[in-house]
Design a protein around this motif. Sequence first.
Motif, PDB file in Angstrom:
ATOM      1  N   ALA A  10       0.848  -1.190   0.000  1.00 37.85           N
ATOM      2  CA  ALA A  10       0.000   0.000   0.000  1.00 37.85           C
ATOM      3  C   ALA A  10       0.884   1.241   0.000  1.00 37.85           C
ATOM      4  O   ALA A  10       1.904   1.295   0.682  1.00 37.85           O
ATOM      5  N   ARG A  11       0.461   2.220  -0.764  1.00 31.62           N
ATOM      6  CA  ARG A  11       1.265   3.439  -0.883  1.00 31.62           C
ATOM      7  C   ARG A  11       1.293   4.232   0.419  1.00 31.62           C
ATOM      8  O   ARG A  11       2.312   4.714   0.847  1.00 31.62           O
ATOM      9  N   ASP A  12       0.146   4.368   1.027  1.00 30.73           N
ATOM     10  CA  ASP A  12       0.086   5.141   2.262  1.00 30.73           C
ATOM     11  C   ASP A  12      -0.305   4.236   3.414  1.00 30.73           C
ATOM     12  O   ASP A  12      -0.943   3.219   3.237  1.00 30.73           O
ATOM     13  N   LYS A  13       0.075   4.611   4.587  1.00 31.42           N
ATOM     14  CA  LYS A  13      -0.134   3.771   5.769  1.00 31.42           C
ATOM     15  C   LYS A  13      -1.385   4.185   6.551  1.00 31.42           C
ATOM     16  O   LYS A  13      -1.459   4.029   7.747  1.00 31.42           O
ATOM     17  N   ARG A  14      -2.378   4.716   5.859  1.00 28.95           N
ATOM     18  CA  ARG A  14      -3.624   5.101   6.518  1.00 28.95           C
ATOM     19  C   ARG A  14      -4.467   3.863   6.820  1.00 28.95           C
ATOM     20  O   ARG A  14      -4.283   2.812   6.229  1.00 28.95           O
ATOM     21  N   ALA A  15      -5.403   4.037   7.720  1.00 25.60           N
ATOM     22  CA  ALA A  15      -6.318   2.947   8.054  1.00 25.60           C
ATOM     23  C   ALA A  15      -7.560   3.050   7.180  1.00 25.60           C
ATOM     24  O   ALA A  15      -7.919   4.130   6.730  1.00 25.60           O
ATOM     25  N   GLY A  16      -8.208   1.927   6.965  1.00 25.91           N
ATOM     26  CA  GLY A  16      -9.429   1.943   6.184  1.00 25.91           C
ATOM     27  C   GLY A  16      -9.695   0.595   5.550  1.00 25.91           C
ATOM     28  O   GLY A  16      -9.126  -0.421   5.926  1.00 25.91           O
ATOM     29  N   PHE A  17     -10.551   0.602   4.546  1.00 26.67           N
ATOM     30  CA  PHE A  17     -10.937  -0.600   3.827  1.00 26.67           C
ATOM     31  C   PHE A  17     -10.182  -0.630   2.500  1.00 26.67           C
ATOM     32  O   PHE A  17     -10.240   0.314   1.725  1.00 26.67           O
ATOM     33  N   TYR A  18      -9.492  -1.727   2.247  1.00 27.87           N
ATOM     34  CA  TYR A  18      -8.651  -1.842   1.067  1.00 27.87           C
ATOM     35  C   TYR A  18      -9.291  -2.775   0.050  1.00 27.87           C
ATOM     36  O   TYR A  18      -9.708  -3.886   0.377  1.00 27.87           O
ATOM     37  N   CYS A  19      -9.358  -2.339  -1.197  1.00 28.30           N
ATOM     38  CA  CYS A  19      -9.846  -3.166  -2.295  1.00 28.30           C
ATOM     39  C   CYS A  19      -8.631  -3.696  -3.035  1.00 28.30           C
ATOM     40  O   CYS A  19      -7.902  -2.930  -3.670  1.00 28.30           O
ATOM     41  N   SER A  20      -8.406  -4.993  -2.951  1.00 30.54           N
ATOM     42  CA  SER A  20      -7.227  -5.586  -3.581  1.00 30.54           C
ATOM     43  C   SER A  20      -7.358  -5.642  -5.100  1.00 30.54           C
ATOM     44  O   SER A  20      -6.346  -5.661  -5.803  1.00 30.54           O
ATOM     45  N   CYS A  64      -8.774  -3.265  -7.095  1.00 28.05           N
ATOM     46  CA  CYS A  64      -8.483  -1.935  -7.647  1.00 28.05           C
ATOM     47  C   CYS A  64      -7.274  -1.287  -6.981  1.00 28.05           C
ATOM     48  O   CYS A  64      -6.855  -0.212  -7.401  1.00 28.05           O
ATOM     49  N   GLU A  65      -6.760  -1.924  -5.916  1.00 27.73           N
ATOM     50  CA  GLU A  65      -5.644  -1.391  -5.144  1.00 27.73           C
ATOM     51  C   GLU A  65      -5.938   0.027  -4.667  1.00 27.73           C
ATOM     52  O   GLU A  65      -5.155   0.951  -4.854  1.00 27.73           O
ATOM     53  N   SER A  66      -7.114   0.187  -4.023  1.00 31.72           N
ATOM     54  CA  SER A  66      -7.505   1.494  -3.499  1.00 31.72           C
ATOM     55  C   SER A  66      -7.915   1.352  -2.041  1.00 31.72           C
ATOM     56  O   SER A  66      -8.392   0.303  -1.610  1.00 31.72           O
ATOM     57  N   LEU A  67      -7.696   2.412  -1.294  1.00 32.67           N
ATOM     58  CA  LEU A  67      -7.991   2.427   0.137  1.00 32.67           C
ATOM     59  C   LEU A  67      -9.129   3.398   0.387  1.00 32.67           C
ATOM     60  O   LEU A  67      -9.138   4.512  -0.151  1.00 32.67           O
ATOM     61  N   HIS A  68     -10.097   2.995   1.208  1.00 31.89           N
ATOM     62  CA  HIS A  68     -11.271   3.825   1.481  1.00 31.89           C
ATOM     63  C   HIS A  68     -11.382   4.035   2.976  1.00 31.89           C
ATOM     64  O   HIS A  68     -11.151   3.119   3.769  1.00 31.89           O
ATOM     65  N   LYS A  69     -11.766   5.247   3.379  1.00 30.09           N
ATOM     66  CA  LYS A  69     -11.693   5.617   4.789  1.00 30.09           C
ATOM     67  C   LYS A  69     -12.755   4.970   5.671  1.00 30.09           C
ATOM     68  O   LYS A  69     -12.553   4.803   6.857  1.00 30.09           O
ATOM     69  N   ASP A  70     -13.915   4.615   5.111  1.00 26.72           N
ATOM     70  CA  ASP A  70     -14.951   3.982   5.930  1.00 26.72           C
ATOM     71  C   ASP A  70     -15.751   2.977   5.107  1.00 26.72           C
ATOM     72  O   ASP A  70     -15.541   2.833   3.909  1.00 26.72           O
ATOM     73  N   SER A  71     -16.659   2.285   5.784  1.00 29.98           N
ATOM     74  CA  SER A  71     -17.404   1.218   5.121  1.00 29.98           C
ATOM     75  C   SER A  71     -18.332   1.763   4.039  1.00 29.98           C
ATOM     76  O   SER A  71     -18.539   1.106   3.015  1.00 29.98           O
ATOM     77  N   GLN A  72     -18.892   2.953   4.251  1.00 31.39           N
ATOM     78  CA  GLN A  72     -19.791   3.524   3.245  1.00 31.39           C
ATOM     79  C   GLN A  72     -19.034   3.835   1.956  1.00 31.39           C
ATOM     80  O   GLN A  72     -19.503   3.541   0.857  1.00 31.39           O
ATOM     81  N   TYR A 123     -16.345   2.368   0.998  1.00 27.91           N
ATOM     82  CA  TYR A 123     -15.970   1.071   0.426  1.00 27.91           C
ATOM     83  C   TYR A 123     -17.137   0.456  -0.356  1.00 27.91           C
ATOM     84  O   TYR A 123     -16.956  -0.055  -1.465  1.00 27.91           O
ATOM     85  N   LEU A 124     -18.346   0.520   0.204  1.00 26.62           N
ATOM     86  CA  LEU A 124     -19.512  -0.013  -0.502  1.00 26.62           C
ATOM     87  C   LEU A 124     -19.796   0.778  -1.773  1.00 26.62           C
ATOM     88  O   LEU A 124     -20.168   0.204  -2.800  1.00 26.62           O
ATOM     89  N   ASN A 125     -19.650   2.102  -1.704  1.00 22.79           N
ATOM     90  CA  ASN A 125     -19.831   2.913  -2.909  1.00 22.79           C
ATOM     91  C   ASN A 125     -18.825   2.501  -3.978  1.00 22.79           C
ATOM     92  O   ASN A 125     -19.150   2.432  -5.162  1.00 22.79           O
ATOM     93  N   HIS A 126     -17.600   2.233  -3.555  1.00 23.62           N
ATOM     94  CA  HIS A 126     -16.575   1.796  -4.502  1.00 23.62           C
ATOM     95  C   HIS A 126     -16.936   0.437  -5.104  1.00 23.62           C
ATOM     96  O   HIS A 126     -16.762   0.220  -6.308  1.00 23.62           O
ATOM     97  N   MET A 127     -17.445  -0.491  -4.262  1.00 25.65           N
ATOM     98  CA  MET A 127     -17.798  -1.824  -4.740  1.00 25.65           C
ATOM     99  C   MET A 127     -18.866  -1.753  -5.841  1.00 25.65           C
ATOM    100  O   MET A 127     -18.897  -2.586  -6.738  1.00 25.65           O
ATOM    101  N   ASN A 128     -19.735  -0.744  -5.767  1.00 25.33           N
ATOM    102  CA  ASN A 128     -20.811  -0.596  -6.746  1.00 25.33           C
ATOM    103  C   ASN A 128     -20.433   0.357  -7.885  1.00 25.33           C
ATOM    104  O   ASN A 128     -21.250   0.595  -8.767  1.00 25.33           O
ATOM    105  N   SER A 129     -19.228   0.886  -7.865  1.00 22.33           N
ATOM    106  CA  SER A 129     -18.838   1.890  -8.849  1.00 22.33           C
ATOM    107  C   SER A 129     -18.518   1.261 -10.202  1.00 22.33           C
ATOM    108  O   SER A 129     -18.214   0.076 -10.323  1.00 22.33           O
TER     109      SER A 129
END
Length: 145
Positions: free
Chosen positions: A26-36, A38-46, A48-54
């Motif tokens: 991971a590029r940054d060491k922030r906390a959150g939900f990671y999508c393997s 798309c290799e993207s990190l999301h700050k909260d579950s909402q 992450y779900l928006n990303h899953m449906n994107s």
Amino acid sequence: RPWLEARKDAVDLESKVGKTEIVPGARDKRAGFYCSICESLHKDSQAYLNHMNSRFHQKNLGLSMRVKRATVDEVKDRFKLMKEETKDERKDFNFMERVKKMAEDIEEDKKQNRAKGKSKGKPAEEDHKEEEQIQNEDDEMMALM
């Protein structure tokens, strides 16, 4: 590309609550939900779900965002299927049995409440001593004022 379909598996977010997961690469060491995917990190579950449906995520999965149009016959068949399922549920439903069960539950609750009421009685001696101690502390505090 295949048509867009409804998700068959539930997204399990509850299992990740309170857990920390280190994501390799991971590029940054922030906390959150990671999508393997798309290799993207999301700050909260909402997010992450928006990303899953994107559109971006669906494209990476190899799906198109187009939905297969249903024909009139398919819709009618689906309505018939749903109607049959509700008929089966109604056959299992017996109103009188349900009323009797509820009445029995209410009677059981009343019996338990009566038993609790009888066991309460007078407060125990320990409770009485504790109340006296609190009253004495209050009297001492009033005397200081």
